[in-house]
Design a protein around this motif. Structure first.
Motif, short mmCIF file in Angstrom:
data_model
loop_
_atom_site.label_atom_id
_atom_site.label_comp_id
_atom_site.label_asym_id
_atom_site.label_seq_id
_atom_site.Cartn_x
_atom_site.Cartn_y
_atom_site.Cartn_z
N VAL A 1 -44.53 75.65 -7.29
CA VAL A 1 -44.26 77.06 -7.01
C VAL A 1 -43.78 77.20 -5.58
O VAL A 1 -44.09 76.35 -4.73
CB VAL A 1 -45.53 77.93 -7.24
CG1 VAL A 1 -45.97 77.84 -8.69
CG2 VAL A 1 -46.66 77.50 -6.31
N VAL B 1 -50.85 76.16 -7.50
CA VAL B 1 -51.59 76.49 -8.71
C VAL B 1 -52.30 75.25 -9.26
O VAL B 1 -53.44 75.32 -9.72
CB VAL B 1 -50.65 77.10 -9.78
CG1 VAL B 1 -51.42 77.45 -11.05
CG2 VAL B 1 -49.94 78.33 -9.23
N GLU C 1 -48.16 84.24 -9.31
CA GLU C 1 -47.99 83.02 -8.51
C GLU C 1 -48.09 83.26 -7.01
O GLU C 1 -48.75 82.47 -6.31
CB GLU C 1 -46.67 82.34 -8.87
CG GLU C 1 -46.70 81.62 -10.21
CD GLU C 1 -45.41 80.87 -10.49
OE1 GLU C 1 -44.46 81.00 -9.69
OE2 GLU C 1 -45.36 80.17 -11.51
#
Length: 250
Positions: free
Chosen positions: A25, A128, A170
């Motif tokens: 991400v 994450v 996110e």
């Protein structure tokens, strides 16, 4: 009455978690990264907040004892976490030798090294994935917790991370991952300083440093200084990874 479990749904959830955990991400903007660090620093420096947050460092401390005990061939029997932020990891094996020394040494350096590994994952883009990895590690730790407060502490931490990893978007997940990493890096140093303060008052005669002194013949102060060097080194390197430019390959 047995309740049937929809295995397809379970597989779908696990597949969704795996996909999220293994997908890089974007890193947050630099002001967000710095803000996460400042929040973590405030948590470490403000006494009343630190006394609660320190339980997270204790979990990492005892988890490090447990991991190294297992890796060195000792039998891990139990982990206990107490409301005063102390903890105890019980393992069986030779009372002296490399395994015992390594297991005893791992506690105070554990949170900083976990933070350093977390910083490496953040640098690679796996914010994450870091959160889900921490959830998995906490789940493994639960298997050896042997007191109610310890169960409560680990469950609260795990449920909090699951909530962040499952329900937030996110950018928010990444911000939390950076804050947790900063806290592990910064929070690893203060217990070492507190340890030496307790030793000066002769209030920590069974501390890890004093146990290492009895195991190795080297003075306890030597081991405190080694703990400090490792934790400060992990903080410095981790901060460099977090704040430095992201590699082009990331």
């Amino acid at each position: 009455m047995l309740v049937p479990v929809d295995l397809t749904s379970v597989k779908d959830v696990l597949a969704q978690i795996w996909t999220a955990a293994t997908s890089p991400v974007p890193s947050p903007a630099q002001p967000v990264v710095l803000a996460a660090g400042l929040v973590a620093l405030a948590v470490v420096l403000v006494g009343p907040v630190w006394r609660t947050a320190r339980h997270v460092i204790t979990i990492a401390h005892e988890g490090a004892h447990a991991l190294v005990a297992t890796l060195t061939g000792r039998r891990l029997d139990a982990i206990r976490l107490h409301s005063d932020t102390s903890g105890l990891t019980i393992s069986a094996g030779r009372p002296r030798g490399f395994g015992m020394v390594a297991t005893t040494f791992a506690g105070y350096v554990g949170p900083g090294l976990v933070g350093l590994g977390a910083a490496w994952l953040l640098r690679a883009g796996y914010a994450v994935g870091l959160l889900w990895l921490l959830v998995a590690l906490l789940a493994l730790l639960l298997l050896k917790i042997r007191n109610l407060f310890g169960l409560w502490s680990v469950l609260v931490a795990g449920v909090g991370l699951v909530g962040v990893s499952w329900f937030l978007d996110e950018p928010a997940q990444a911000a939390v991952a950076y804050a947790v990493t900063w806290f592990l890096l910064l929070g690893s140093v203060r217990p070492v300083l507190e340890l030496q303060a307790q030793r000066r008052r002769r209030a920590a005669r069974q501390s890890d440093a004093d146990q290492l002194a009895r195991l190795t013949g080297l003075p306890g102060l030597f081991w405190v200084l080694v703990f400090l060097a490792v934790t400060v080194g992990a903080l410095a390197l981790g901060a460099t990874w977090i704040l430095g430019p992201v590699p082009l390959s990331a």
